[in-house]
Enzyme design. Structure first.
Site, PDB file in Angstrom:
ATOM      1  N   GLU A 272       0.831  -1.218   0.000  1.00  0.00           N
ATOM      2  CA  GLU A 272       0.000   0.000   0.000  1.00  0.00           C
ATOM      3  C   GLU A 272       0.860   1.260   0.000  1.00  0.00           C
ATOM      4  O   GLU A 272       2.072   1.208   0.243  1.00  0.00           O
ATOM      5  CB  GLU A 272      -0.939   0.016   1.197  1.00  0.00           C
ATOM      6  CG  GLU A 272      -0.229   0.084   2.534  1.00  0.00           C
ATOM      7  CD  GLU A 272      -1.073   0.751   3.621  1.00  0.00           C
ATOM      8  OE1 GLU A 272      -1.543   1.889   3.418  1.00  0.00           O
ATOM      9  OE2 GLU A 272      -1.225   0.141   4.704  1.00  0.00           O
TER      10      GLU A 272
ATOM     11  N   LYS B 127      -3.255  -1.481  15.768  1.00  0.00           N
ATOM     12  CA  LYS B 127      -2.820  -0.657  16.897  1.00  0.00           C
ATOM     13  C   LYS B 127      -3.941  -0.506  17.903  1.00  0.00           C
ATOM     14  O   LYS B 127      -5.108  -0.475  17.533  1.00  0.00           O
ATOM     15  CB  LYS B 127      -2.501   0.752  16.400  1.00  0.00           C
ATOM     16  CG  LYS B 127      -1.263   0.855  15.598  1.00  0.00           C
ATOM     17  CD  LYS B 127      -0.898   2.336  15.502  1.00  0.00           C
ATOM     18  CE  LYS B 127       0.418   2.502  14.792  1.00  0.00           C
ATOM     19  NZ  LYS B 127       0.301   2.222  13.357  1.00  0.00           N
TER      20      LYS B 127
HETATM   21  N1  PSU Z   1      -2.773   1.704  10.701  1.00  0.00           N
HETATM   22  C1  PSU Z   1      -1.459   1.814  10.859  1.00  0.00           C
HETATM   23  N2  PSU Z   1      -0.722   2.467   9.912  1.00  0.00           N
HETATM   24  C2  PSU Z   1      -1.298   2.996   8.792  1.00  0.00           C
HETATM   25  C3  PSU Z   1      -2.716   2.850   8.635  1.00  0.00           C
HETATM   26  C4  PSU Z   1      -3.404   2.201   9.593  1.00  0.00           C
HETATM   27  O1  PSU Z   1      -0.931   1.332  11.839  1.00  0.00           O
HETATM   28  O2  PSU Z   1      -0.604   3.585   7.953  1.00  0.00           O
HETATM   29  C5  PSU Z   1      -3.373   3.373   7.396  1.00  0.00           C
HETATM   30  C6  PSU Z   1      -3.662   2.204   6.433  1.00  0.00           C
HETATM   31  O3  PSU Z   1      -3.523   2.662   5.099  1.00  0.00           O
HETATM   32  C7  PSU Z   1      -5.119   1.891   6.729  1.00  0.00           C
HETATM   33  C8  PSU Z   1      -5.657   3.260   6.988  1.00  0.00           C
HETATM   34  O4  PSU Z   1      -5.789   1.255   5.672  1.00  0.00           O
HETATM   35  O5  PSU Z   1      -4.644   3.924   7.729  1.00  0.00           O
HETATM   36  C9  PSU Z   1      -6.950   3.229   7.759  1.00  0.00           C
HETATM   37  O6  PSU Z   1      -7.521   4.491   7.760  1.00  0.00           O
HETATM   38  P1  PSU Z   1      -9.041   4.671   8.222  1.00  0.00           P
HETATM   39  O7  PSU Z   1      -9.048   4.303   9.669  1.00  0.00           O
HETATM   40  O8  PSU Z   1      -9.343   6.117   7.974  1.00  0.00           O
HETATM   41  O9  PSU Z   1      -9.858   3.754   7.366  1.00  0.00           O
END
Ligand code: PSU
Ligand code: MN
Length: 304
Positions: free
Chosen positions: A25, A159
């Protein structure tokens, strides 16, 4: 579809030759890590995947195209750009149509990987159900994508900026298996374990590959979470990371952070509070996931 998806030379040759390919990603590059560590890590992760017998395909939106596999120059330019849009399922069509630079989240990367017929995807951590979601309804689109798109996500768990218990419940409802690689508990990204058991434990890559094959052979659509704990020597002290996360979550609420800004805000805060130590852990766990993801792609490729 051809109109939108553009494979790099390396990826398209790999596909033609039937070699295993691993998706990566780009939100982690633009919103998860600062420049230049982001680009350097992305390169190293790609190399680890090659060294383990597969071909890396970093996915990003550039100039109205879904790029599957970036050239070195594209990666450098992407990682060094300001104002890259964070793109999940919702955002994908508009960002393509307006030809903006877009970083794909786990959800969007799964969509793009599936379009390119890539089954294995390596990242750091997935999004999930945020703490307090019972009032904010902040549930990452990553979970819905895992429910419907046939791509397995190798990660270090999630996390504890998230509500891990509710995240596991949601995944259960949606029929998404969470498989621990050599672990019985869900890893919490910076630490190797949490209080939540995984659904299944796989001690070797063979079991992972055969589980995925069975799922998809049976047309049980959707992904799987392959949870791979951070190596012991790179894990953060439990108490330190716990305090940092509590503080970050509190500050997000005080500052009225919501929607797609929440995750990047929390990640940035945690890095700040831990004086950069969380970044070192983050880099180490992604590399560790790259080794497993490449091996899994090789194994699955041999089964198919
Ligand atoms: N969690 C992490 N590092 C990240 C992300 C999530 O520990 O970089 C990023 C990933 O790309 C994940 C996104 O898909 O954040 C999720 O965002 P949201 O909660 O807005 O869907
Ligand atoms: Mn969200």
């Amino acid at each position: 579809m051809k109109k939108y998806v553009e494979l790099s030379t390396e990826v398209s040759q790999a596909m033609e030759q039937g070699k295993p390919v691993v998706a990566l990603e780009s939100t982690i590059i633009s919103h998860g890590m600062p420049y230049p560590q982001n680009v350097q890590t992305a390169r190293e992760v790609e190399q680890i995947i090659r060294d383990n017998g597969a071909v890396p395909a970093t996915i990003a939106l550039i100039d109205g195209k879904i790029k599957v596999g970036l050239t070195d120059e594209e990666l450098e330019q992407f990682g060094n750009s300001k104002g890259v849009a964070k793109v999940s399922r919702r955002d994908l069509p508009y960002i393509l149509a307006t030809k903006q630079l877009g970083a794909t989240t786990v959800a969007a990367t799964m969509i793009c990987a599936a379009l390119a017929d890539i089954k294995i995807f390596v990242t750091g951590g997935i999004g999930g159900v945020h703490r307090g979601a019972e009032t904010t309804m902040d549930v990452s689109a990553d979970l819905e994508e895992l429910a419907q798109t046939d791509v397995a996500v190798v990660c270090a768990g999630a996390k504890s900026i998230l509500d891990l218990g509710l995240t596991m419940e949601y995944l259960e409802t949606k029929g998404v298996p969470v498989i621990g690689y050599q672990t019985e508990t869900l890893p919490a990204f910076y630490t190797r374990s949490s209080e939540f058991p995984v659904n299944f434990k796989a001690d070797d890559v063979d079991v992972l590959a055969n589980t995925l094959k069975a799922k998809w052979d049976l047309n049980l659509h959707g992904g799987a979470v392959i949870a791979n704990p951070i190596p012991e020597e790179h894990a953060m002290p439990e108490e330190e990371i716990h305090t940092a996360i509590e503080t970050a979550v509190k500050e997000a609420a005080e500052n009225g952070i919501s929607g797609k800004d929440t995750t990047p805000f929390l990640l940035g805060k945690i890095k700040e509070i831990t004086g950069g130590k969380s970044l070192d852990s983050n880099i180490a766990l992604v590399k560790n996931n790259a080794v497993l993801g490449a091996k899994l792609a090789v194994e699955l490729n041999e089964l198919n």
